[in-house]
Design a protein around this motif. Sequence first.
Motif, PDB file in Angstrom:
ATOM      1  N   THR A  69      -3.613  -0.721 -10.865  1.00 55.82           N
ATOM      2  CA  THR A  69      -3.684  -0.541  -9.836  1.00 55.82           C
ATOM      3  C   THR A  69      -5.185  -0.287  -9.412  1.00 55.82           C
ATOM      4  OG1 THR A  69      -3.880   1.901 -10.675  1.00 55.82           O
ATOM      5  CG2 THR A  69      -1.685   1.071 -10.399  1.00 55.82           C
ATOM      6  N   THR A  97      -5.021   6.617  -1.812  1.00 58.95           N
ATOM      7  CA  THR A  97      -4.460   5.153  -1.364  1.00 58.95           C
ATOM      8  C   THR A  97      -4.641   4.240  -2.466  1.00 58.95           C
ATOM      9  OG1 THR A  97      -5.196   5.789   1.020  1.00 58.95           O
ATOM     10  CG2 THR A  97      -4.569   3.383   0.378  1.00 58.95           C
ATOM     11  N   LEU A  98      -3.356   3.672  -2.527  1.00 62.77           N
ATOM     12  CA  LEU A  98      -3.488   2.302  -3.629  1.00 62.77           C
ATOM     13  C   LEU A  98      -3.308   1.109  -2.843  1.00 62.77           C
ATOM     14  CD1 LEU A  98      -3.042   4.748  -5.736  1.00 62.77           C
ATOM     15  CD2 LEU A  98      -1.748   3.220  -7.128  1.00 62.77           C
ATOM     16  N   ASP A  99      -4.327   0.319  -2.676  1.00 65.30           N
ATOM     17  CA  ASP A  99      -4.262  -0.867  -1.826  1.00 65.30           C
ATOM     18  C   ASP A  99      -3.607  -1.843  -2.651  1.00 65.30           C
ATOM     19  OD1 ASP A  99      -4.791   0.160   0.587  1.00 65.30           O
ATOM     20  OD2 ASP A  99      -7.103  -0.195   0.175  1.00 65.30           O
ATOM     21  N   SER A 100      -3.648  -1.870  -4.029  1.00 65.48           N
ATOM     22  CA  SER A 100      -3.403  -2.922  -5.075  1.00 65.48           C
ATOM     23  C   SER A 100      -2.552  -2.117  -6.162  1.00 65.48           C
ATOM     24  CB  SER A 100      -4.656  -3.751  -5.272  1.00 65.48           C
ATOM     25  OG  SER A 100      -4.081  -4.711  -6.184  1.00 65.48           O
ATOM     26  N   THR A 116      -8.864   3.253  -3.844  1.00 62.68           N
ATOM     27  CA  THR A 116      -9.995   2.914  -3.066  1.00 62.68           C
ATOM     28  C   THR A 116     -10.728   4.087  -2.678  1.00 62.68           C
ATOM     29  OG1 THR A 116      -8.892   2.607  -0.870  1.00 62.68           O
ATOM     30  CG2 THR A 116      -9.279   0.731  -2.286  1.00 62.68           C
ATOM     31  N   ASN A 175       0.726   5.832  -1.336  1.00 65.38           N
ATOM     32  CA  ASN A 175       0.012   7.049  -1.178  1.00 65.38           C
ATOM     33  C   ASN A 175       0.543   7.933  -2.351  1.00 65.38           C
ATOM     34  OD1 ASN A 175      -0.052   6.385   1.986  1.00 65.38           O
ATOM     35  ND2 ASN A 175      -2.053   6.497   1.053  1.00 65.38           N
ATOM     36  N   THR A 221       0.872  -1.075  -0.122  1.00 67.22           N
ATOM     37  CA  THR A 221      -0.120  -0.023   0.136  1.00 67.22           C
ATOM     38  C   THR A 221       0.742   1.241  -0.160  1.00 67.22           C
ATOM     39  OG1 THR A 221      -1.752  -1.223   1.108  1.00 67.22           O
ATOM     40  CG2 THR A 221      -1.764   1.173   1.388  1.00 67.22           C
TER      41      THR A 221
END
Length: 297
Positions: A220, A263-266, A223, A51, A49
């Motif tokens: 990507t 936020t990139l969780d993936s 969320t 940002n 994760t």
Amino acid sequence: MNIKKSLLALTLVSAFGANASPISIDVGTDYDMDGNSVSGVFDKFTFGTFNPTSAYLDADQNGTIEQGNMVFDAAFGIEVASLNYTTDNEAYNTNVPAFGLATYTLVADYEFFGFAGFNDLNSNNVQDSGEAIGAQFVGGYVNLFMKDIASGVSTQVLALDVTGSGADLGGTGVNFNIKSDIASIADDFFYSAYSVGGYTDFHDIIANLPDVNVGGRITTEITNAGTTPLYNDSYVATAYQTAVLSTFGINATEVDFLTRETTLDSANLSLFVSEPASLAIFGLGLLGLAGAARRKA
């Protein structure tokens, strides 16, 4: 100054016609003491994760995001969490000072450039709070580095040039599919699990088979894409962003930016190799000749 661009099919994920190629990497040191320095075969580099910062050019100076606003997206020093998936990862990202054990890690920098789009639920051509913002990225770069943990020395192993993207706007999240060409790649580092024209080293494939399509793909998921960018009078454009703006005749120090952190969780980075039809036909021809020889014998 009108620098906006029409967005076509922004809500559809682009199909680039090539699947991720299974690969392995040769890190140059037998960190896990298994008799070689090559990892097992895996499909993609998966990031943890992080940002990124998105900066939107407020050309109209009205403090709002409209369809087609120029946007830059950037993150630096983001670490690959895993070689997805292999258990033979050459002791990836291991650091145990008590035992004098320190291996390697992979980190990336990227900057994308494109034009904003969002699911305009209120049909007012202005992004309202909660409306997911995406982008049609048309340029940018991704640089991947191998970092020796003990020494802290980083060596660039891959450089990608972004050529296009697709986005799926749904709810407050956005899925991106970003395609890129390989600008440079380290020799004796990335290996295809399958031979292409007699080569497995990506560097050799590119050097010796110019008709073979070799590239990278970044996928990507954001969320909190409904976060509204805000005016940021302290934002300073990067060298890359300044250069892009100058091609439009814009001085980066004389314009306003709206920024947000998402936020990139993936996030995943994969490489692909697509053989041209001529090579495929040639391969089939060789199989046919072999079959005929067997029949004749």
